[in-house]
Design an enzyme around this catalytic site. Structure first.
Site, PDB file in Angstrom:
ATOM      1  N   ARG A 245     -45.141  27.215 -26.028  1.00 57.59           N
ATOM      2  CA  ARG A 245     -44.147  26.560 -25.173  1.00 57.59           C
ATOM      3  C   ARG A 245     -44.624  26.571 -23.725  1.00 57.59           C
ATOM      4  NH1 ARG A 245     -38.660  25.499 -25.584  1.00 57.59           N
ATOM      5  NH2 ARG A 245     -38.471  26.587 -27.564  1.00 57.59           N
TER       6      ARG A 245
ATOM      7  N   HIS B 193     -69.183  44.810 -25.427  1.00 61.27           N
ATOM      8  CA  HIS B 193     -70.546  45.267 -25.686  1.00 61.27           C
ATOM      9  C   HIS B 193     -71.411  44.086 -26.088  1.00 61.27           C
ATOM     10  CE1 HIS B 193     -70.447  49.662 -25.433  1.00 61.27           C
ATOM     11  NE2 HIS B 193     -69.146  49.511 -25.680  1.00 61.27           N
TER      12      HIS B 193
ATOM     13  N   ALA C 218     -45.321  39.884 -28.429  1.00 62.64           N
ATOM     14  CA  ALA C 218     -45.710  41.212 -28.908  1.00 62.64           C
ATOM     15  C   ALA C 218     -46.842  41.072 -29.931  1.00 62.64           C
ATOM     16  CB  ALA C 218     -44.509  41.896 -29.536  1.00 62.64           C
TER      17      ALA C 218
HETATM   18  C1  LIG Z   1     -42.472  35.723 -27.533  1.00 64.79           C
HETATM   19  C2  LIG Z   1     -41.004  36.176 -27.541  1.00 64.79           C
HETATM   20  C3  LIG Z   1     -40.597  36.548 -26.137  1.00 64.79           C
HETATM   21  C4  LIG Z   1     -40.088  35.097 -28.072  1.00 64.79           C
HETATM   22  O1  LIG Z   1     -40.182  33.902 -27.312  1.00 64.79           O
HETATM   23  P1  LIG Z   1     -39.362  32.587 -27.746  1.00 64.79           P
HETATM   24  O2  LIG Z   1     -39.800  31.456 -26.914  1.00 64.79           O
HETATM   25  O3  LIG Z   1     -37.923  32.945 -27.798  1.00 64.79           O
HETATM   26  O4  LIG Z   1     -39.963  32.369 -29.144  1.00 64.79           O
HETATM   27  P2  LIG Z   1     -39.246  31.913 -30.468  1.00 64.79           P
HETATM   28  O5  LIG Z   1     -38.500  33.078 -31.016  1.00 64.79           O
HETATM   29  O6  LIG Z   1     -38.528  30.627 -30.221  1.00 64.79           O
HETATM   30  O7  LIG Z   1     -40.527  31.658 -31.348  1.00 64.79           O
HETATM   31  C5  LIG Z   1     -41.404  30.576 -31.167  1.00 64.79           C
HETATM   32  C6  LIG Z   1     -42.409  30.664 -32.282  1.00 64.79           C
HETATM   33  O8  LIG Z   1     -43.308  31.744 -32.026  1.00 64.79           O
HETATM   34  C7  LIG Z   1     -43.236  32.714 -33.072  1.00 64.79           C
HETATM   35  N1  LIG Z   1     -43.292  34.039 -32.445  1.00 64.79           N
HETATM   36  C8  LIG Z   1     -42.414  34.571 -31.563  1.00 64.79           C
HETATM   37  N2  LIG Z   1     -42.839  35.774 -31.171  1.00 64.79           N
HETATM   38  C9  LIG Z   1     -44.002  36.008 -31.830  1.00 64.79           C
HETATM   39  C10 LIG Z   1     -44.915  37.081 -31.821  1.00 64.79           C
HETATM   40  N3  LIG Z   1     -44.716  38.154 -31.040  1.00 64.79           N
HETATM   41  N4  LIG Z   1     -46.019  36.991 -32.588  1.00 64.79           N
HETATM   42  C11 LIG Z   1     -46.243  35.903 -33.384  1.00 64.79           C
HETATM   43  N5  LIG Z   1     -45.408  34.845 -33.419  1.00 64.79           N
HETATM   44  C12 LIG Z   1     -44.290  34.910 -32.646  1.00 64.79           C
HETATM   45  C13 LIG Z   1     -41.910  32.467 -33.768  1.00 64.79           C
HETATM   46  O9  LIG Z   1     -41.945  32.909 -35.093  1.00 64.79           O
HETATM   47  C14 LIG Z   1     -41.781  30.972 -33.650  1.00 64.79           C
HETATM   48  O10 LIG Z   1     -42.606  30.373 -34.608  1.00 64.79           O
HETATM   49  P3  LIG Z   1     -42.101  29.048 -35.428  1.00 64.79           P
HETATM   50  O11 LIG Z   1     -41.888  27.999 -34.364  1.00 64.79           O
HETATM   51  O12 LIG Z   1     -43.202  28.771 -36.358  1.00 64.79           O
HETATM   52  O13 LIG Z   1     -40.810  29.456 -36.066  1.00 64.79           O
HETATM   53  C15 LIG Z   1     -40.778  37.377 -28.472  1.00 64.79           C
HETATM   54  O14 LIG Z   1     -40.961  36.985 -29.808  1.00 64.79           O
HETATM   55  C16 LIG Z   1     -41.677  38.568 -28.188  1.00 64.79           C
HETATM   56  O15 LIG Z   1     -42.785  38.709 -28.700  1.00 64.79           O
HETATM   57  N6  LIG Z   1     -41.135  39.479 -27.320  1.00 64.79           N
HETATM   58  C17 LIG Z   1     -41.822  40.668 -26.899  1.00 64.79           C
HETATM   59  C18 LIG Z   1     -40.867  41.856 -27.083  1.00 64.79           C
HETATM   60  C19 LIG Z   1     -41.402  43.107 -26.490  1.00 64.79           C
HETATM   61  O16 LIG Z   1     -42.594  43.360 -26.513  1.00 64.79           O
HETATM   62  N7  LIG Z   1     -40.480  43.925 -25.944  1.00 64.79           N
HETATM   63  C20 LIG Z   1     -40.781  45.190 -25.334  1.00 64.79           C
HETATM   64  C21 LIG Z   1     -41.584  45.056 -24.103  1.00 64.79           C
HETATM   65  S1  LIG Z   1     -40.696  44.970 -22.586  1.00 64.79           S
END
Ligand SMILES: CC(C)(COP(=O)(O)OP(=O)(O)OC[C@H]1O[C@@H](n2cnc3c(N)ncnc32)[C@H](O)[C@@H]1OP(=O)(O)O)[C@@H](O)C(=O)NCCC(=O)NCCS
Length: 243
Positions: A226, A156, A203
């Site tokens: 990353r 908006h 997420a």
């Molecule tokens: C993003 C995700 C895939 C993880 O990816 P990853 O590369 O393995 O990430 P890592 O676990 O190594 O985390 C990297 C950094 O991001 C942060 N991070 C990971 N997921 C995050 C999220 N959703 N929100 C905020 N921060 C997040 C971690 O705390 C970490 O921070 P740090 O380096 O300060 O410790 C996972 O956390 C996620 O969000 N998955 C979605 C799950 C979902 O929705 N499932 C159902 C749908 S099909």
């Protein structure tokens, strides 16, 4: 016909005869459960919208402006899905699945030039996702949206403090999500954002800026944490079983 009734009908179907036809078809066949219902709708709904081959539509699916809907072969619409396809339309590619209670609304009541919702092949729209396509939403092939994802291709205008925001109009630039990407549950994608291919959105992220190909972005506002090409995650580091 009163102005309010005219307005209501204009929000439901392209013409009055189409409104009557679409309502009739959905009243007769929309409630029938199970495989029999899916079979009946696969045949009967061809009279109101374009379907390429067999499409599985569960009971309780609600479709408005069906003449602007195109469903590819093998599309699955789960119970409670709501497709509202104003001009610009909704197109769902072959083999894509739209899960329970997802709402896809083109929302083009202002003759916006780029409104549409287009989903490629083999993509999945998770339970209770909300897509608003005023500026256009283009989702590629093999894209996964988790549950409760919101893709909001509209804002908006709120700059004038002397008028209510509701009377200042909208902007709508559009959103794209590239092939093979995965959007985590509860993420919100804001208007104007382009998400590249093979992108992971964490997420709960709120995505306010573009995310390049092969990147992982998390948080509110989402930041890239990353690049899977320059900083790859070696498969051997996976300590959990992969199914
Ligand atoms: C993003 C995700 C895939 C993880 O990816 P990853 O590369 O393995 O990430 P890592 O676990 O190594 O985390 C990297 C950094 O991001 C942060 N991070 C990971 N997921 C995050 C999220 N959703 N929100 C905020 N921060 C997040 C971690 O705390 C970490 O921070 P740090 O380096 O300060 O410790 C996972 O956390 C996620 O969000 N998955 C979605 C799950 C979902 O929705 N499932 C159902 C749908 S099909």
């Amino acid at each position: 016909m009163s102005d309010q009734l005219r307005l209501y009908l204009s929000r439901q179907a392209s013409t009055l005869p189409r409104y009557v036809g679409e309502q009739l078809l959905q009243s007769c066949f929309g409630w029938v459960p199970g495989l029999i219902g899916i079979g009946l709708r696969a045949i009967a709904y061809r009279a109101m919208m374009r379907m390429n081959g067999i499409v599985a539509i569960e009971d309780g699916v609600r479709i408005r402006f069906a003449d602007n809907v195109r469903l590819g072969r093998g599309v699955y619409l789960d119970h409670g899905v709501y497709l509202h396809a104003c001009p610009g339309g909704i197109s769902i590619g072959d083999g894509s699945l739209v899960m329970k209670n997802a709402i896809l609304h083109v929302y083009n009541f202002r003759n916006l030039p780029h409104s549409h919702i287009t989903i490629g092949q083999r993509s999945l729209i998770g339970e209770s996702c909300i897509l608003r396509g005023q500026g256009g939403i283009t989702i590629g092939d093999d894209v996964y949206l988790g549950t409760l994802v919101q893709v909001l291709a509209v804002n908006h205008v709120f700059h004038d403090t002397t008028r209510p925001i509701s009377m200042q109009g909208i902007t709508a630039q559009g959103i794209t999500i590239g092939d093979g990407s995965w959007i985590g549950s509860g993420a919100i994608i804001l208007d104007g954002v382009a998400i590249g291919k093979h992108v992971v959105i964490g997420a709960g992220a709120v995505v306010t800026k573009d995310v390049p190909d092969y990147c992982v972005a998390v948080g509110n506002p989402a930041r890239v944490v990353r690049n899977l090409r320059t900083d790859p995650l070696p498969l051997e580091q996976l300590t959990m079983p992969v199914y």
